[in-house]
Scaffold this motif. Structure first.
Motif, PDB file in Angstrom:
ATOM      1  N   ARG A  56       0.814  -1.219   0.000  1.00 51.93           N
ATOM      2  CA  ARG A  56       0.000   0.000   0.000  1.00 51.93           C
ATOM      3  C   ARG A  56       0.851   1.274   0.000  1.00 51.93           C
ATOM      4  O   ARG A  56       0.553   2.216  -0.741  1.00 51.93           O
ATOM      5  N   ARG A  59       1.888   1.974  -3.490  1.00 51.07           N
ATOM      6  CA  ARG A  59       0.772   2.433  -4.333  1.00 51.07           C
ATOM      7  C   ARG A  59       0.421   3.883  -4.017  1.00 51.07           C
ATOM      8  O   ARG A  59       0.069   4.653  -4.919  1.00 51.07           O
ATOM      9  N   GLU A  63       0.470   6.887  -6.874  1.00 50.76           N
ATOM     10  CA  GLU A  63      -0.651   7.792  -7.149  1.00 50.76           C
ATOM     11  C   GLU A  63      -0.280   9.243  -6.894  1.00 50.76           C
ATOM     12  O   GLU A  63      -0.891  10.146  -7.455  1.00 50.76           O
TER      13      GLU A  63
END
Length: 293
Positions: A56, A59, A63
């Protein structure tokens, strides 16, 4: 120099780029059990690996970086962000909304939504004005229209920009019931997010003005986070325009918040209530001392 040639230049890169390494892997057949097992995949090409819970933080970083890098490459220096409902119809869709109501209660709601279709036109017009202004400083474009990339008010924003030949940004979020960007977002400026937090960050990183149209929980979330950031000094003030005095005074009693002492009276100066695109643009140009009439 080609990929398979050896360079003896002092300043040339000595390590292959990731895309080159990936092409080497693709050029070889995966014929052994070891090569065919997922463990053998390059980590950055292994989607299953990247989607693991432990990844996570990676990620999050992706982003953050992807839109930031692509917007910078596109020469976008600042944005005019337009928030608003995904339910207010365009004027030409009024009859469809009216026909879909199947009870007196639904009819009443439909009529209230249809009455707010004037704000679709105001969002569209504000985007036209900003698009025609074509502000460029230091080689960067400013007040580029940025919306959530969805329907209704968001569509109106991107639509208005396209109508005057201006590019516009769409920051979509993956939802179970909404996946497709509206047809007016500039394709290479259309982004999709998994994390709401990163999407909201990108709304404000380049924002130099924000127009907030009538909306629901999502619009309130975006508005009040922005007000909180400025109120607490985490972000410098920018023009914030709330479209539709009747709507905002009915759904939020800002004055009551000040009277109750939970915000200061001066906090009510963080935003302006407006009715028209021209009025909103006037606040923006006055704030920055621009002569863009």
């Amino acid at each position: 120099m080609t990929d398979d040639e050896t360079s003896h230049e002092l300043t040339d890169r000595k390590f292959y780029k990731a895309e080159q390494e990936a092409s080497f892997v693709e050029a070889h057949e995966r014929t052994t059990p070891q090569q065919q097992d997922p463990a053998y995949r390059l980590a950055f090409r292994d989607t299953d690996f990247l989607l693991r819970e432990e990844l996570r933080p990676v990620r999050f970083q992706l982003e953050l970086l992807k839109p930031e890098m692509l917007l910078d490459e596109a020469g976008i220096g600042s944005t005019l962000v337009i928030y608003g409902s995904a339910r207010i119809p365009a004027p030409e869709e009024a009859e469809v909304v009216r026909a879909a109501a199947s009870s007196p209660e639904q009819t009443a709601v439909a009529e209230r939504l249809i009455a707010k279709s004037k704000y679709y036109e105001e969002a569209r017009e504000l985007a036209r004005i900003a698009g025609r202004s074509a502000v460029v400083e230091d080689g960067k474009r400013h007040f580029v229209i940025c919306s959530g990339g969805g329907p209704s008010i968001m569509e109106a924003a991107n639509r208005g920009a396209e109508e005057v030949g201006a590019e516009s940004i769409g920051l979509n979020i993956t939802l179970r019931h909404e996946h497709t960007p509206n047809a007016y977002v500039t394709p290479h400026l259309s982004f999709q997010f998994h994390y709401f937090a990163l999407r909201k960050m990108h709304f404000l990183l380049r924002a130099r003005a924000v127009a907030v149209f009538p909306g629901g929980f999502g619009t309130f979330d975006e508005l009040f986070e922005l007000l909180t950031l400025i109120q607490t000094g985490k972000m410098q003030p920018i023009p914030i325009m709330l479209f539709g005095g009747d709507f905002w005074r009915r759904v939020v009693s800002f004055e009551a918040l000040a009277e109750e002492g939970v915000v200061s009276a001066k906090d009510l100066d963080l935003f302006h209530i407006v009715e028209t695109a021209a009025e909103a643009w006037g606040h923006i140009t006055a704030f920055y001392g621009l002569d863009l009439a």
